[in-house]
Scaffold this motif. Structure first.
Motif, PDB file in Angstrom:
ATOM      1  N   ARG A  25      -1.519  22.259 -30.319  1.00  0.00           N
ATOM      2  CA  ARG A  25      -2.486  23.310 -30.224  1.00  0.00           C
ATOM      3  C   ARG A  25      -3.058  23.263 -28.986  1.00  0.00           C
ATOM      4  N   ASP A  26      -3.500  24.677 -28.378  1.00  0.00           N
ATOM      5  CA  ASP A  26      -4.219  24.758 -26.987  1.00  0.00           C
ATOM      6  C   ASP A  26      -5.768  24.540 -27.408  1.00  0.00           C
ATOM      7  N   SER A  27      -6.304  23.625 -26.828  1.00  0.00           N
ATOM      8  CA  SER A  27      -7.989  23.389 -26.879  1.00  0.00           C
ATOM      9  C   SER A  27      -8.649  24.363 -26.109  1.00  0.00           C
ATOM     10  N   TYR A  28      -8.202  25.135 -25.204  1.00  0.00           N
ATOM     11  CA  TYR A  28      -9.014  25.895 -24.235  1.00  0.00           C
ATOM     12  C   TYR A  28      -9.934  25.351 -23.662  1.00  0.00           C
ATOM     13  N   LEU A  29      -9.801  24.113 -23.325  1.00  0.00           N
ATOM     14  CA  LEU A  29     -11.094  23.234 -22.657  1.00  0.00           C
ATOM     15  C   LEU A  29     -10.943  23.205 -21.093  1.00  0.00           C
ATOM     16  N   ASP A  30      -9.793  23.423 -20.796  1.00  0.00           N
ATOM     17  CA  ASP A  30      -9.505  22.990 -19.220  1.00  0.00           C
ATOM     18  C   ASP A  30     -10.353  23.832 -18.446  1.00  0.00           C
ATOM     19  N   ASP A  31     -10.760  24.996 -18.637  1.00  0.00           N
ATOM     20  CA  ASP A  31     -11.649  25.716 -17.660  1.00  0.00           C
ATOM     21  C   ASP A  31     -13.209  25.972 -18.353  1.00  0.00           C
ATOM     22  N   VAL A  32     -13.537  25.170 -19.330  1.00  0.00           N
ATOM     23  CA  VAL A  32     -14.836  25.183 -19.584  1.00  0.00           C
ATOM     24  C   VAL A  32     -15.614  24.196 -18.927  1.00  0.00           C
ATOM     25  N   ASP A  33     -16.957  25.055 -18.650  1.00  0.00           N
ATOM     26  CA  ASP A  33     -17.806  24.273 -17.582  1.00  0.00           C
ATOM     27  C   ASP A  33     -18.375  23.016 -18.286  1.00  0.00           C
ATOM     28  N   GLY A  34     -18.411  21.640 -17.405  1.00  0.00           N
ATOM     29  CA  GLY A  34     -19.046  20.438 -18.214  1.00  0.00           C
ATOM     30  C   GLY A  34     -17.971  19.660 -18.996  1.00  0.00           C
ATOM     31  N   PHE A  35     -16.505  20.391 -19.282  1.00  0.00           N
ATOM     32  CA  PHE A  35     -15.800  19.355 -19.907  1.00  0.00           C
ATOM     33  C   PHE A  35     -15.207  18.363 -19.037  1.00  0.00           C
ATOM     34  N   LEU A  65     -22.765  22.344 -26.215  1.00  0.00           N
ATOM     35  CA  LEU A  65     -23.508  23.190 -26.788  1.00  0.00           C
ATOM     36  C   LEU A  65     -23.154  24.713 -26.491  1.00  0.00           C
ATOM     37  N   ASN A  66     -22.826  24.975 -25.320  1.00  0.00           N
ATOM     38  CA  ASN A  66     -22.438  26.139 -24.688  1.00  0.00           C
ATOM     39  C   ASN A  66     -21.213  26.504 -25.051  1.00  0.00           C
ATOM     40  N   TRP A  67     -20.322  25.378 -25.036  1.00  0.00           N
ATOM     41  CA  TRP A  67     -18.982  25.494 -25.460  1.00  0.00           C
ATOM     42  C   TRP A  67     -18.788  26.027 -26.839  1.00  0.00           C
ATOM     43  N   THR A  68     -19.575  25.200 -27.838  1.00  0.00           N
ATOM     44  CA  THR A  68     -19.567  25.713 -29.314  1.00  0.00           C
ATOM     45  C   THR A  68     -19.861  27.236 -29.491  1.00  0.00           C
ATOM     46  N   LYS A  69     -20.533  27.766 -28.614  1.00  0.00           N
ATOM     47  CA  LYS A  69     -20.995  29.175 -28.762  1.00  0.00           C
ATOM     48  C   LYS A  69     -19.929  30.409 -27.871  1.00  0.00           C
ATOM     49  N   SER A  70     -18.972  29.768 -27.492  1.00  0.00           N
ATOM     50  CA  SER A  70     -18.067  30.139 -26.760  1.00  0.00           C
ATOM     51  C   SER A  70     -16.938  31.107 -27.476  1.00  0.00           C
ATOM     52  N   SER A  72     -13.734  30.237 -26.244  1.00  0.00           N
ATOM     53  CA  SER A  72     -12.664  29.396 -25.999  1.00  0.00           C
ATOM     54  C   SER A  72     -12.901  28.453 -27.280  1.00  0.00           C
ATOM     55  N   PHE A  73     -14.182  28.109 -27.791  1.00  0.00           N
ATOM     56  CA  PHE A  73     -14.345  27.503 -29.015  1.00  0.00           C
ATOM     57  C   PHE A  73     -13.779  28.365 -30.263  1.00  0.00           C
ATOM     58  N   ARG A  74     -14.130  29.455 -30.358  1.00  0.00           N
ATOM     59  CA  ARG A  74     -13.527  30.195 -31.372  1.00  0.00           C
ATOM     60  C   ARG A  74     -11.946  30.402 -31.611  1.00  0.00           C
ATOM     61  N   LEU A  75     -11.387  30.479 -30.080  1.00  0.00           N
ATOM     62  CA  LEU A  75      -9.700  30.285 -30.184  1.00  0.00           C
ATOM     63  C   LEU A  75      -9.327  29.017 -30.359  1.00  0.00           C
ATOM     64  N   ALA A  76      -9.930  27.920 -30.101  1.00  0.00           N
ATOM     65  CA  ALA A  76      -9.279  26.583 -30.303  1.00  0.00           C
ATOM     66  C   ALA A  76      -9.476  26.287 -31.896  1.00  0.00           C
ATOM     67  N   HIS A  77     -10.461  26.670 -32.632  1.00  0.00           N
ATOM     68  CA  HIS A  77     -10.612  26.556 -34.043  1.00  0.00           C
ATOM     69  C   HIS A  77     -10.194  27.512 -34.924  1.00  0.00           C
TER      70      HIS A  77
END
Length: 102
Positions: A25-35, A65-70, A72-77
């Motif tokens: 799976r692609d987590s889409y995390l690499d470009d997320v601020d703060g990860f 929390l910002n990531w969970t509303k993004s 990127s989060f929707r795509l990863a899940h």
């Protein structure tokens, strides 16, 4: 620093399938601020399940929390429900704020 974990109870015999889902799976995390980092951890096995935990490290709880509303989060899940036969129950979330580090 903030650590976000999800515990998963995986059906016996389905461990490789579960690990493959995460590897592919692609987590889409690499470009997320703060990860900062991600780990998938395998715990013990008992007569009912094998325990796993996903473990992400963030600069702050706000970044998480910002990531969970993004998007990127929707795509990863978006496909999470397709693998429901691997799990016993729902994942259990645990969040931790750093008190001492390093």
């Amino acid at each position: 620093m903030f650590i976000a974990m999800n515990r998963f109870k995986i059906v016996l015999g389905k461990e490789k399938d579960f690990e493959d889902v995460w590897k592919k799976r692609d987590s889409y995390l690499d470009d997320v601020d703060g990860f900062k980092e991600f780990n998938l951890l395998k715990g013990s096995t008992n007569t009912e399940f094998t325990l796993y935990s996903s473990h992400t490290v963030w600069n702050s709880e706000e970044d998480f929390l910002n990531w969970t509303k993004s998007e990127s989060f929707r795509l990863a899940h978006k496909d999470a429900g397709k693998n429901s036969g691997l799990y016993i129950g729902h994942p259990v979330f645990e969040g931790f704020k750093s008190v001492l580090w390093g």
